[in-house]
Write a protein that holds these residues in place. Structure first.
Motif, PDB file in Angstrom:
ATOM      1  N   GLY A  62     -19.216  60.611  88.517  1.00 53.86           N
ATOM      2  CA  GLY A  62     -19.210  61.147  89.862  1.00 53.86           C
ATOM      3  C   GLY A  62     -20.274  61.859  90.351  1.00 53.86           C
ATOM      4  O   GLY A  62     -21.014  62.289  89.454  1.00 53.86           O
ATOM      5  N   PRO A  63     -20.248  62.452  91.334  1.00 60.75           N
ATOM      6  CA  PRO A  63     -21.306  63.379  91.917  1.00 60.75           C
ATOM      7  C   PRO A  63     -21.174  64.713  91.117  1.00 60.75           C
ATOM      8  O   PRO A  63     -22.202  65.430  91.015  1.00 60.75           O
ATOM      9  N   ASP A  64     -20.164  65.128  90.714  1.00 62.93           N
ATOM     10  CA  ASP A  64     -19.971  66.302  89.682  1.00 62.93           C
ATOM     11  C   ASP A  64     -20.449  66.035  88.333  1.00 62.93           C
ATOM     12  O   ASP A  64     -20.519  66.974  87.549  1.00 62.93           O
ATOM     13  N   GLY A  65     -20.921  64.736  88.050  1.00 61.08           N
ATOM     14  CA  GLY A  65     -21.465  64.427  86.664  1.00 61.08           C
ATOM     15  C   GLY A  65     -20.341  64.077  85.540  1.00 61.08           C
ATOM     16  O   GLY A  65     -20.687  63.746  84.471  1.00 61.08           O
ATOM     17  N   ARG A  66     -19.116  64.054  86.213  1.00 59.95           N
ATOM     18  CA  ARG A  66     -17.901  63.702  85.211  1.00 59.95           C
ATOM     19  C   ARG A  66     -17.813  62.112  85.211  1.00 59.95           C
ATOM     20  O   ARG A  66     -17.992  61.564  86.342  1.00 59.95           O
ATOM     21  N   PRO A  67     -17.254  61.529  84.057  1.00 54.84           N
ATOM     22  CA  PRO A  67     -17.193  60.119  83.970  1.00 54.84           C
ATOM     23  C   PRO A  67     -16.160  59.639  85.150  1.00 54.84           C
ATOM     24  O   PRO A  67     -15.146  60.460  85.137  1.00 54.84           O
ATOM     25  N   LYS A  68     -16.243  58.362  85.570  1.00 52.41           N
ATOM     26  CA  LYS A  68     -15.167  57.936  86.655  1.00 52.41           C
ATOM     27  C   LYS A  68     -14.444  57.041  86.082  1.00 52.41           C
ATOM     28  O   LYS A  68     -13.546  56.578  86.508  1.00 52.41           O
ATOM     29  N   GLY A  69     -14.627  56.508  84.613  1.00 51.20           N
ATOM     30  CA  GLY A  69     -13.758  55.611  84.032  1.00 51.20           C
ATOM     31  C   GLY A  69     -14.041  54.053  84.427  1.00 51.20           C
ATOM     32  O   GLY A  69     -13.368  53.128  84.494  1.00 51.20           O
ATOM     33  N   ASP A  70     -15.400  54.014  85.124  1.00 48.41           N
ATOM     34  CA  ASP A  70     -15.823  52.652  85.645  1.00 48.41           C
ATOM     35  C   ASP A  70     -17.074  52.260  85.087  1.00 48.41           C
ATOM     36  O   ASP A  70     -17.883  53.159  84.525  1.00 48.41           O
ATOM     37  N   ALA A  71     -17.519  51.082  84.767  1.00 44.49           N
ATOM     38  CA  ALA A  71     -18.749  50.623  84.280  1.00 44.49           C
ATOM     39  C   ALA A  71     -19.065  49.138  84.727  1.00 44.49           C
ATOM     40  O   ALA A  71     -18.216  48.490  85.354  1.00 44.49           O
ATOM     41  N   LEU A  72     -20.671  48.878  84.755  1.00 42.03           N
ATOM     42  CA  LEU A  72     -21.084  47.652  84.976  1.00 42.03           C
ATOM     43  C   LEU A  72     -21.546  47.213  83.654  1.00 42.03           C
ATOM     44  O   LEU A  72     -22.517  47.759  83.041  1.00 42.03           O
ATOM     45  N   VAL A  73     -21.119  45.778  83.244  1.00 39.70           N
ATOM     46  CA  VAL A  73     -21.782  45.482  81.968  1.00 39.70           C
ATOM     47  C   VAL A  73     -22.421  44.152  82.429  1.00 39.70           C
ATOM     48  O   VAL A  73     -21.876  43.105  83.092  1.00 39.70           O
ATOM     49  N   THR A  74     -23.710  44.064  82.022  1.00 39.27           N
ATOM     50  CA  THR A  74     -24.373  42.890  82.386  1.00 39.27           C
ATOM     51  C   THR A  74     -24.584  42.132  80.931  1.00 39.27           C
ATOM     52  O   THR A  74     -25.051  42.606  79.680  1.00 39.27           O
ATOM     53  N   TYR A  75     -24.200  40.738  80.839  1.00 36.36           N
ATOM     54  CA  TYR A  75     -24.216  39.934  79.571  1.00 36.36           C
ATOM     55  C   TYR A  75     -25.647  38.968  79.635  1.00 36.36           C
ATOM     56  O   TYR A  75     -26.141  39.054  80.827  1.00 36.36           O
ATOM     57  N   ALA A  76     -26.130  38.766  78.670  1.00 36.11           N
ATOM     58  CA  ALA A  76     -27.204  37.865  78.546  1.00 36.11           C
ATOM     59  C   ALA A  76     -26.918  36.552  79.155  1.00 36.11           C
ATOM     60  O   ALA A  76     -27.808  35.686  79.714  1.00 36.11           O
ATOM     61  N   ARG A  77     -25.791  36.040  79.011  1.00 34.08           N
ATOM     62  CA  ARG A  77     -25.246  34.748  79.648  1.00 34.08           C
ATOM     63  C   ARG A  77     -24.038  34.554  80.538  1.00 34.08           C
ATOM     64  O   ARG A  77     -23.236  35.460  80.439  1.00 34.08           O
ATOM     65  N   GLU A  78     -24.037  33.942  81.501  1.00 27.20           N
ATOM     66  CA  GLU A  78     -22.825  33.781  82.416  1.00 27.20           C
ATOM     67  C   GLU A  78     -21.653  33.401  81.690  1.00 27.20           C
ATOM     68  O   GLU A  78     -20.590  33.898  82.182  1.00 27.20           O
ATOM     69  N   ALA A  79     -21.835  32.760  80.803  1.00 22.47           N
ATOM     70  CA  ALA A  79     -20.428  32.269  79.971  1.00 22.47           C
ATOM     71  C   ALA A  79     -19.900  33.613  79.471  1.00 22.47           C
ATOM     72  O   ALA A  79     -18.655  33.563  79.209  1.00 22.47           O
ATOM     73  N   SER A  80     -20.746  34.435  78.878  1.00 22.84           N
ATOM     74  CA  SER A  80     -20.268  35.655  78.367  1.00 22.84           C
ATOM     75  C   SER A  80     -19.468  36.488  79.277  1.00 22.84           C
ATOM     76  O   SER A  80     -18.376  37.035  79.032  1.00 22.84           O
TER      77      SER A  80
END
Length: 167
Positions: free
Chosen positions: A123-141
């Motif tokens: 968040g803006p305060d630098g604390r973790p939000k508990g959200d993530a974006l994960v990008t995989y090498a393959r669409e199937a993953s």
């Protein structure tokens, strides 16, 4: 560069990320310059040396400079996936524990396939939000992650894993 109005949501996000990285690179350079000058008393040629080092690697990116996963044999560039390919390979995760480490999260998401990028949001305060974006090498993953990791448990927290939406 195209105007902001003509960019897709993904392109705008990537432009913001490029700007953030450029600012971080500048801050890191300033910090290193100050430390080197403090310890050695040398400052005259440092700026030029840093500029040359950054210019030499700027067009190849960190993976190409280090010969890591992004580097192809013989120094040839690998084809970068198109934006649509990247969107299909990404999942958005909600419900992570606020104290989860990057390595623990990466280990959990690697169950579905080769993780190319993991971004733990703060968040803006630098604390973790508990959200993530994960990008995989393959669409199937990414599809497997949605199928198998949605509802999974990480340190007592149930995860909501869904396809990333960059619109």
């Amino acid at each position: 560069r195209p105007s902001v109005a003509s960019m897709s949501a993904y392109e705008r996000a990537m432009e913001q990320e490029r700007q953030r990285l450029a600012a971080a690179r500048e801050r890191n350079g300033e910090f290193v310059r100050a430390k080197v000058e403090e310890k050695t008393g040398m400052s005259r040629d440092l700026d030029r040396a840093f500029d040359l080092a950054f210019e030499a690697g700027r067009d190849r990116g960190p993976q190409g400079r280090l010969g890591g996963p992004g580097a192809a044999p013989g120094g040839k560039k690998r084809r970068r996936p198109e934006a649509d390919d990247l969107a299909a390979c990404a999942v958005y995760v909600r419900g992570l524990p606020l104290d989860v480490t990057w390595s623990r999260a990466e280990q959990h998401f690697a169950r579905a396939g080769d993780v190319r990028r993991l971004k733990l949001y703060k968040g803006p305060d630098g604390r973790p939000k508990g959200d993530a974006l994960v990008t995989y090498a393959r669409e199937a993953s990414a599809q497997r992650a949605v199928r198998e990791l949605h509802g999974s448990d990480v340190f007592g927290h149930v995860l909501d894993v869904s396809p990333a939406d960059f619109s």
